[in-house]
Enzyme design. Structure first.
Site, PDB file in Angstrom:
ATOM      1  N   CYS A  69      49.406  -6.928 -88.966  1.00  0.00           N
ATOM      2  CA  CYS A  69      50.122  -5.968 -87.917  1.00  0.00           C
ATOM      3  C   CYS A  69      50.512  -4.485 -88.720  1.00  0.00           C
ATOM      4  CB  CYS A  69      51.369  -6.528 -87.496  1.00  0.00           C
ATOM      5  SG  CYS A  69      52.336  -5.251 -86.374  1.00  0.00           S
ATOM      6  N   CYS A  72      54.213  -3.766 -88.693  1.00  0.00           N
ATOM      7  CA  CYS A  72      55.135  -4.435 -89.456  1.00  0.00           C
ATOM      8  C   CYS A  72      54.939  -3.775 -91.036  1.00  0.00           C
ATOM      9  CB  CYS A  72      54.462  -5.918 -89.450  1.00  0.00           C
ATOM     10  SG  CYS A  72      54.388  -6.696 -87.946  1.00  0.00           S
TER      11      CYS A  72
END
Length: 514
Positions: A69, A72
């Site tokens: 991600c 993230c």
């Protein structure tokens, strides 16, 4: 110039250019991306519950994320900036919040992430470590002790959320060991429940000092064995009882008794130190590098001596009456032989030597240690006041304070020199000591969610807390008592070899009459 020579020159210049280029990129990479270890703990389904269950922190934040991600990855520097305030070697506020992360894209974490209803990345949950270890989370769950952090997308916003939750004023620029928000542990009766972690820290530090300073010699083996026997039977921490037993069982192998020549003694000391790398007296998580109950307002005033005092007081209220004198001797000899503070061990041993008759009751031992501690505090209060070296946030006091034990005081008056004269109710002082260093110190491990090694639930301190006579019997018999008081699975492997046990007993045979 020949074609061959020209070709060689071209190859050489190309090689030099490539070396400079690689070196330059390497230098730039080091400058722009220093190798700083992560402060947030990376957990997975195999260690999640255990690590959180054993955390000394009051609160925890767990980030559930995915390694693929992009959001993230971009969020990680913000999360680490907050994590470094509370974790790692340079943490400004260690022991307050345990910060961790779980990668939900790893297959072994699928069930763990389902347990916490992870439906977005990154997702931050807040709660006590024990609640993370024992349960899960669902959206809209009423009265849940785990909650979602809905405003933590930057380091500033996450820290602001924490400050609102705790009523604190932590700042991203806070520096190590500047504890401006610490509650006074001298007047809060309930804070002792967290001292168990400092007792573990002090125990670990004490033995590291012994090992690092090569203090185990032929003349100090017997005092150390006696003190280890006390720890095996009566240390308030189950982890430290287990680790003490492991060292005691292997003592003959680590430090053989025939330390005759200086050359051989040095070799044995070095061998013992190397072998002890596999032994951690209070478990692999200790030492943690910080103090909780015993923390001071700055680094040099943090808590080894405080943690050691808590350990000694705890031992003094856990022994049986018949063990009182042997425990007194073990404590006095341990401080005398293994304290590297010269004045400390001289003053303490002088007070030990002034005791004219043996202790027949645990009450007498507990009250003697309490009196000794207050006498030392009185002397240090005068010295620190004159030199300005005291810990101003946590000054030494005559103890227990009236806030902690009002019934311990019959009357108070002031002497002509300005010092305070206290008429103590010693029955109440003794009751306070037993409750404070016995039952209350145990209660930090009495968590209904805590699981024993055999899979049953209960208090960790209950294992082996029943008094034994390990310090009142010969060393050979003490081994059997150590096994009984520390009867949990992990220790069984140390008895798997009958030959090893026989060898250990033969090494310690000369010490049976000590």
């Amino acid at each position: 110039m020949s074609p061959i020579l020209l070709l060689l020159l071209l190859l050489l210049s190309s090689f030099q250019a490539s070396c400079v280029s690689v070196g330059s990129r390497s230098i730039l990479r080091e400058l722009s991306n220093p190798d700083i270890p992560d402060a947030a703990a990376d957990l997975n389904s195999t260690n999640f519950d255990e690590v959180l269950r054993n955390s000394p922190a009051s609160f925890s934040i767990v980030e559930f994320f995915s390694h693929w991600c992009p959001v993230c990855r971009n969020y990680k520097p913000h999360y680490e900036k907050v994590a470094r305030l509370f974790s790692g070697p340079h943490a400004a506020h260690p022991g307050v919040i345990f910060i961790a992360r779980v990668d939900c894209e790893l297959k072994l974490n699928t069930k763990l992430c389902d347990r916490f209803s992870v439906d977005r990345y990154p997702m931050l949950l807040w709660g006590s470590p024990s609640k993370f270890a024992s349960g899960g989370w669902e959206p809209g769950q009423d009265k849940s002790e785990i909650c979602i952090i809905d405003d933590g997308r930057t380091a500033d916003s996450l820290l602001n959320w924490i400050n609102k939750q705790l009523g604190s004023s932590y700042d991203l620029d806070d520096e190590k060991y500047e504890y401006e928000h610490l509650p006074q542990n001298t007047s809060d009766l309930g804070q002792i429940v967290r001292a168990i972690y400092d007792v573990e820290e002090a125990t670990s530090n004490a033995f590291q000092i012994i090992f690092n300073h090569k203090m185990i010699k032929s003349e100090t083996r017997a005092p150390l064995i006696r003190f280890l026997q006390v720890l095996v039977a009566h240390h308030p921490s189950r982890r430290c009882r287990k680790g003490s037993a492991e060292i005691l069982v292997n003592f003959g192998d680590l430090w053989p008794s025939n330390l005759w020549s200086v050359t051989k003694q040095e070799a044995v000391i070095s061998h013992g130190k190397d072998a002890l790398k596999s032994f951690r007296i209070c478990g692999k998580a200790v030492p943690r590098g910080y103090w909780i109950f015993c923390q001071g307002s700055r680094q040099e005033s943090t808590g080894y001596s405080c943690g050691l005092w808590v350990l000694l007081h705890s031992l003094s209220v856990r022994v049986e009456d018949v063990e009182s004198q042997v425990t007194f001797t073990a404590i006095c000899d341990f401080i005398h032989k293994f304290s590297i503070c010269q004045d400390c061990h001289q003053h303490f041993y002088k007070m030990c030597s002034s005791v004219s008759s043996p202790f027949n009751k645990m009450r007498d031992l507990a009250l003697w240690l309490w009196t000794t501690h207050n006498t030392i505090n009185e002397r240090l209060m005068v010295e620190e006041a004159s030199l300005g070296t005291g810990n101003q946030k946590f000054p030494k006091i005559i103890w227990p304070s009236k806030e902690l034990c009002p019934t311990c005081y019959l009357s108070m008056s002031t002497k002509s020199n300005g010092s305070i004269l206290i008429d103590w109710n010693k029955d109440q002082v003794f009751n306070f000591l037993v409750g404070y260093y016995g039952k209350m110190l145990e209660s930090s491990y009495k968590d209904e969610d805590l699981i024993r090694d055999d899979g049953s639930s209960g208090s960790l301190v209950d294992d082996g807390a029943t008094t034994t006579n390990a310090v009142a019997v010969p060393v050979g018999a003490a081994l059997a008592i150590a096994a009984a008081s520390c009867a949990f699975g992990a220790l069984a492997c140390f008895w798997r070899s009958r030959q090893k046990k026989r060898k250990f007993l033969s090494h310690l045979h000369p010490l049976k009459n000590i």
